[in-house]
Design a protein around this motif. Sequence first.
Motif, PDB file in Angstrom:
ATOM      1  N   TYR A  41       0.941  -1.365   0.243  1.00 35.89           N
ATOM      2  CA  TYR A  41      -0.049  -0.322  -0.280  1.00 35.89           C
ATOM      3  C   TYR A  41       0.570   1.103   0.025  1.00 35.89           C
ATOM      4  N   PRO A  42       0.265   2.047  -0.419  1.00 39.57           N
ATOM      5  CA  PRO A  42       1.218   3.337  -0.434  1.00 39.57           C
ATOM      6  C   PRO A  42       1.522   4.027   1.146  1.00 39.57           C
ATOM      7  N   ARG A  43       2.659   4.594   1.443  1.00 46.13           N
ATOM      8  CA  ARG A  43       2.383   5.117   2.859  1.00 46.13           C
ATOM      9  C   ARG A  43       1.817   6.562   2.973  1.00 46.13           C
ATOM     10  N   GLY A  44       1.414   6.764   1.626  1.00 44.39           N
ATOM     11  CA  GLY A  44       1.479   8.195   1.417  1.00 44.39           C
ATOM     12  C   GLY A  44       0.739   9.114   0.155  1.00 44.39           C
ATOM     13  N   TYR A  45       0.210  10.181  -0.133  1.00 44.82           N
ATOM     14  CA  TYR A  45      -0.055  10.763  -1.222  1.00 44.82           C
ATOM     15  C   TYR A  45       0.670  12.106  -1.764  1.00 44.82           C
ATOM     16  N   ILE A  46       1.108  12.827  -2.895  1.00 48.62           N
ATOM     17  CA  ILE A  46       1.082  13.737  -3.317  1.00 48.62           C
ATOM     18  C   ILE A  46      -0.401  14.002  -3.259  1.00 48.62           C
ATOM     19  N   ASP A  47      -0.903  15.297  -2.603  1.00 56.14           N
ATOM     20  CA  ASP A  47      -1.734  16.434  -3.186  1.00 56.14           C
ATOM     21  C   ASP A  47      -1.948  16.902  -3.294  1.00 56.14           C
ATOM     22  N   PHE A  48      -2.028  17.132  -5.346  1.00 58.28           N
ATOM     23  CA  PHE A  48      -1.746  17.955  -6.227  1.00 58.28           C
ATOM     24  C   PHE A  48      -2.648  19.234  -6.071  1.00 58.28           C
ATOM     25  N   ASN A  49      -3.990  18.929  -5.120  1.00 56.98           N
ATOM     26  CA  ASN A  49      -5.099  20.043  -5.096  1.00 56.98           C
ATOM     27  C   ASN A  49      -4.040  21.032  -3.849  1.00 56.98           C
ATOM     28  N   ASP A  50      -3.765  20.278  -3.191  1.00 54.64           N
ATOM     29  CA  ASP A  50      -2.722  21.164  -2.026  1.00 54.64           C
ATOM     30  C   ASP A  50      -1.662  22.682  -2.583  1.00 54.64           C
ATOM     31  N   ILE A  51      -2.094  23.342  -2.894  1.00 51.64           N
ATOM     32  CA  ILE A  51      -1.626  24.520  -3.705  1.00 51.64           C
ATOM     33  C   ILE A  51      -0.989  25.390  -3.140  1.00 51.64           C
TER      34      ILE A  51
END
Length: 677
Positions: A41-51
């Motif tokens: 499983y991913p250990r985290g995510y890049i949230d490209f909404n958080d600009i």
Amino acid sequence: MNNNNNPADFPVCFVKGVGEKRAKLLQKLGINTAMDLVMHYPRGYIDFNDIVPISKVLSEESCVIRATVTKKLAPYRGGRVDIFKCIVSDGSGDMLITFFNSEYSFKRLMLDKEYCFYGKAAGDFLRKEMNSPIFIDADEPVKLLPRYRLTEGLSHNIISTCVKNALSAFGYEDCFHDGFLKEYGLIGYGDALRMIHFPKTMAEYNLAKHRLTFEELFTLQAGLKSMRNRKQKLTGSTMQNKSLEPYYSSLPFTPTNAQKRAIEDCVRDMQRSVPMNRLLQGDVGSGKTAVAAAACYFAAVNGFQSTLMAPTEILAKQHYDTLSGFLSPLGICVQLLTGSSTAAEKKKIRSLIADGTADVVVGTQTLIQKNTEFSNLGLVIADEQHRFGVEQRAALTGKGRNPHTLIMSATPIPRTLGMIIYGDLDISILDEMPKGRLPVKTYAVNTSYHERLYKFILKHVQNGFQAYIVCPLIEEGMSEKASAVKYIEGLSETCLKDIPIGLLHGKMKQAEKDKVMQAFKANEIKVLVSTTVIEVGVDVPNAVVMLIENAEQFGLSQLHQLRGRVGRGKEQAHCVLISDNCNKYTKQRMDTMVRTSDGFEIANEDLKLRGPGDFFGSRQHGLPPLRIADLYADFDILKITEAAAEKILKSDPQLEKPENSKIKELIRRLFDNAPDA
């Protein structure tokens, strides 16, 4: 690829996009099958909404910017490094984007087109920069990008692509029937796998995380409860009430109230018709061995043999010396059986074990060999602080007719959590320290103190004492963290250069480790430079100073275990935590260590600060490694799954009903991955 194939049996090398070369890299991450791959499983995510606007970007912080490529500079082609640069702008400011040896990424960027970039910002107020960012088209509908645990040669994008192929190639059967899913508000397994890797929104991620966490904790609970149920059978070692007064009278100290309570727990259990299955949990130096000795005494006066298994010869010898000191004056025969015993010694000791002359046998895994046979084994003790696995304990209990089991652990765990984690065990806690033991004085300093600390060690060595120096790495690599191997070389330039110094690390063979520790115990080595292998409970009362380099690299509970290696004699001991890391998180942890020596308080703080993924580690307690659940943060789910597992096992103890067959398989698969040591 055929949808009828079981992904748990399908080698990962045959997944589209993997192949033999990548399969070998994936194996380093514990990925051997298609099922392992989708459960990475991913250990985290890049949230490209958080600009963040470029004008508000802070140097040395990772962030997402949304900007248009306004200029592409001419590439610089050097001997080893090709450099590609472009300028991007979002209206609030400009930023220089740089790629190294990545012409492909550079060519993907089109002039006058808008992208979202993620990376660590650099530069100053006048010129902002970002090196080797991850980027997507600004109009990309999905703005959450998974981040995986990696190894050299594998990127997030490679793993993501392989996972996508594995998800599309197989059908993933649900272990829960529709009624169960509805009762607990869970989405289907296949949907959860897709949404945990490629969530379109945070809402999807939350649904997937909840489902997979529930399943993992439910399986853990059901497995532990099944183990407990299997052990609830008649024992061949039911004992009668006998006085412990001779044992207490012979002790050279007064037991703590906690020790007395734990002994009473054991004695009460050993008189029942079902086998004792108890965890003796106590802080470093709380007196667990004295409790174990009392249980051995009680078994002996009832006519039963006891055995204590330790993972190494030096620790077996240590336990043997301690138990002999407690029990031999009472006429109880204590024997030691290890791999280094000569053939003649082994033959003689095994004869004493087989005919019942040996009342208590201490040893290593030699104890579970076929030719070691007991006459009347009634009590098995395992030193669980060294993580013996379920199979090894089972092999040892198989030497008797359902003997009682006592497991010792020096890792403090908050009681409410421990009751669930050790679901197959009853728990006794030693929460008092013996009187007269001085708490270890603990200090937190930076590397500027090195010269003073070496003089401090030298002073203690000249007064006849010894010291540990703990480093987090074995060899020097790309990291600047201290290395045990390189560290010793550096000590040749200090005031310790003429002091006998030893080296101990995990890559050494067991015989080499034992040799070094024997020399340290014999005071032939004055300073021992070591990795965390000394965490495992070797008792050297003469060691009174411990330096822990790069202390920020260790969890609080691990620091506490390491600190427990000193202060085991009557002299005042000192532990110095060395770190140049000044962030708030590190300072909070170091302050906790300086403030308290209470292992349970430290365990609570460690769980809050780091979460159980780090606190428990992947190979502790003989439990299967948890891939997604967090035993602290997910405690509410843990309680729900405990009740759910109890409900199913009450109606179907052996999980024989058709609707529970997949749950039974899930438990088997999870516990097959439990560590053996």
